[in-house]
Design a protein around this motif. Structure first.
Motif, short mmCIF file in Angstrom:
data_model
loop_
_atom_site.label_atom_id
_atom_site.label_comp_id
_atom_site.label_asym_id
_atom_site.label_seq_id
_atom_site.Cartn_x
_atom_site.Cartn_y
_atom_site.Cartn_z
N SER A 1 0.83 -1.21 0.00
CA SER A 1 0.00 0.00 0.00
C SER A 1 0.86 1.26 0.00
CB SER A 1 -0.95 0.00 1.19
OG SER A 1 -0.24 0.07 2.42
N GLY B 1 1.91 1.74 -3.43
CA GLY B 1 0.79 2.21 -4.24
C GLY B 1 0.60 3.71 -4.17
N LEU B 2 0.94 4.32 -3.04
CA LEU B 2 0.83 5.78 -2.90
C LEU B 2 1.73 6.51 -3.88
CD1 LEU B 2 0.69 6.16 0.99
CD2 LEU B 2 -1.19 6.44 -0.62
N VAL C 1 -4.67 7.62 -5.99
CA VAL C 1 -5.02 6.90 -4.76
C VAL C 1 -4.70 7.72 -3.51
CG1 VAL C 1 -2.84 5.70 -4.28
CG2 VAL C 1 -5.01 4.57 -3.78
N ARG C 2 -3.86 8.73 -3.65
CA ARG C 2 -3.48 9.51 -2.47
C ARG C 2 -4.67 10.25 -1.90
NH1 ARG C 2 1.71 12.16 -5.54
NH2 ARG C 2 2.62 10.17 -6.20
N THR D 1 -6.60 7.95 0.19
CA THR D 1 -5.92 7.38 1.34
C THR D 1 -5.73 8.38 2.48
OG1 THR D 1 -4.71 5.90 -0.16
CG2 THR D 1 -3.86 6.11 2.07
N SER E 1 -4.96 0.63 -2.41
CA SER E 1 -3.63 1.15 -2.70
C SER E 1 -2.66 0.02 -3.02
CB SER E 1 -3.13 1.97 -1.51
OG SER E 1 -1.86 2.51 -1.77
#
Length: 499
Positions: free
Chosen positions: A284, A287-288, A294-295, A298, A329
């Motif tokens: 994850s 993934g950011l 996706v940020r 999240t 993420s």
């Protein structure tokens, strides 16, 4: 005909294959670990009473054992409504109430996984089929999400609404997302305010919603939810109350939750999230960086956990609603690694990802085995029921102490005549021999006037060793079942597991 059948099978798998996979795992956990603990006791007893006592409120368990703070009946009503036809069929077939316990847990799991399906569809629309596939894989190899999704905790009832909120958020229906969290906050878990606040603030700052729009679209929902829970729960509790306001006052204002233990500020990030996410935790983070989209999804969840970390009393279930976003993420990271695995460095990352997934699977199996042995009193009561006494028409009174009631026994576990049960508290060990109990289920190895007829082991700790398997689960006696010495038929027979 064969081609048509194959086409239908393919269509079914395409539309419902992921649901079948996740549902099968959740159902397996439910069947293998059917019993419940103290955190689930209010809702599971409420579901039992709604199904079996219906309008006879005087027989409801919560009036005799109210717990530390009141909880809402709305979730119990909803799940019982879904489970009622199956529970009614089981009663017509004269099946034990234990099957109704499985039914209500399965019904709850279906509700939660249905809301997760809605969120998954928004993931597919926004990030593609492969990201959705990795989302399902990561969820499958994690233990806690699918294990908890059938457990009647207030956190899980709120999780269904949080899943809807995530789906609406991704879909662009921002006021619907806020309303879902308002319902979850007002009715099921007041701490969802810590997620509602950061999400609402982000939507305001990014001009996805306006202050006037929020007031116009959300004020009515806030009043409706508050009025609904006050109306329903004041009737059920026989006094005027708003359950989640009392919970908020108890936990946050009085800080009484600390009486049940405290953890350091970083505990959610260094213990709870690594255990619940497993492979998805490091992925994850990757993934950011892999996808800037996706940020924005999240950061409100990270703010939720940071705010929650200020409360000293911490439990994994308090932040379980953050798991789907972290899995998203991580799924984006997996998708990026998978699509670039032919390149040298990415190929190494792909092998690393596979290793993490295998480690997650191993961790899930180990945690499942520990959880299986974590409900000793439920297993003890089932074993006691199954031993015999089929031809005995005399009443058999069983006393269940507080420890046993907290570790696996609910009213769904009770059988009909000749069995009778008592959870009377504050009875001294010396007083038991003066009472007319046939059996005792408690945490004490010896009780005057009774013979310990068998013990039930429970999970104690994990022991590491060299060799295979590298992890051993250490069990030790947790629950003792005693028979009254005056009942010669009981104490003279050979009981399995008798010390």
């Amino acid at each position: 005909m064969a081609s048509n059948s194959n086409s239908k099978s393919t269509t079914f798998l395409k539309n419902y294959g992921y649901d079948f996979l996740l549902g099968s795992i959740a159902a397996f956990y439910t069947i293998m670990v059917p019993y419940t603990k103290v955190e689930e006791s209010f809702n599971v007893q409420a579901m039992h009473d709604v199904l079996y006592h219906r309008f006879n409120l005087d027989n409801y368990d919560h009036l005799e054992f109210p717990g530390v703070v009141p909880r809402t009946f709305i979730g119990a009503f909803l799940v019982s409504l879904v489970a009622a036809p199956f529970a009614f069929t089981a009663s017509l077939l004269h099946l034990p109430k234990f099957y109704a316990l499985l039914t209500v847990r399965m019904a709850l799991g279906c509700i939660i996984l249905y809301t997760l399906r809605f969120f998954r569809h928004q993931i597919r629309s926004k990030f593609g089929h492969q990201v959705e596939a990795f989302f399902v894989i990561l969820t499958s190899v994690q233990f806690h999400f699918l294990f908890y999704c059938t457990r009647p905790l207030p956190n899980i009832l709120a999780l269904g609404l949080v899943n809807l909120a995530y789906g609406y958020w991704f879909e662009g229906r921002f006021y619907a997302a806020l309303n879902s969290l308002i319902f979850a906050t007002a009715v099921f878990r007041c701490d969802m305010l810590l997620l509602l606040g950061p999400l609402g603030l982000q939507l305001l700052l990014t001009k996805k919603v306006s202050v006037w729009g929020a007031l116009k679209h959300c004020t009515g929902m806030a009043f409706f939810c508050t009025g609904l829970t006050i109306l329903v729960d004041s009737i059920m509790w026989k006094r005027l109350l708003w359950p989640e306001f009392e919970v908020f006052w108890f936990n946050s204002v009085l800080n009484k939750s600390s009486d049940w233990g405290t953890h350091a500020f970083h505990w959610y990030f260094t213990s709870a999230l690594p255990r619940s996410l497993l492979a998805a935790y490091p992925l994850s983070l990757f993934g950011l960086f892999a996808d800037r989209r996706v940020r924005s999804f999240t950061f409100p969840v990270l703010a939720f956990i940071l705010l929650y970390s200020k409360l000293p009393h911490k439990e994994l279930r308090f932040i379980i609603s953050s798991v789907p976003i972290f899995n998203l993420s991580a799924s984006i990271a997996c998708n990026r690694i998978y699509n670039n695995k032919k390149k040298m460095i990415w190929n190494l990352l792909f092998l690393f990802m596979l290793g993490l997934l295998l480690m997650s699977l191993g961790g899930t199996i180990t945690t499942f085995m520990a959880s299986y042995w974590n409900y000793p009193s439920g297993h003890a009561l089932k074993k006691m029921h199954g031993i015999g006494l089929h031809n005995d028409t005399d009443e058999k009174w069983v006393h269940i102490d507080t420890f046993s009631a907290m570790n696996g026994i609910s009213r769904f576990c009770e059988n009909d005549f000749p069995w009778r049960y008592s959870k009377e508290e504050q009875i001294s060990l010396q007083e038991f021999q003066l009472r007319n109990f046939s059996f005792l289920i408690n945490e004490h190895p010896t009780v005057n006037g009774f013979k310990c007829i068998f013990t039930e082991d429970g999970f104690s700790r994990v022991r590491y060793k060299f060799g295979f398997p590298p992890i051993l689960l250490v069990k030790e006696p947790k629950v003792y079942v005693h028979g009254n010495l005056e009942n010669k038929d009981v104490v003279s027979r050979s009981w399995p597991g008798c010390p």
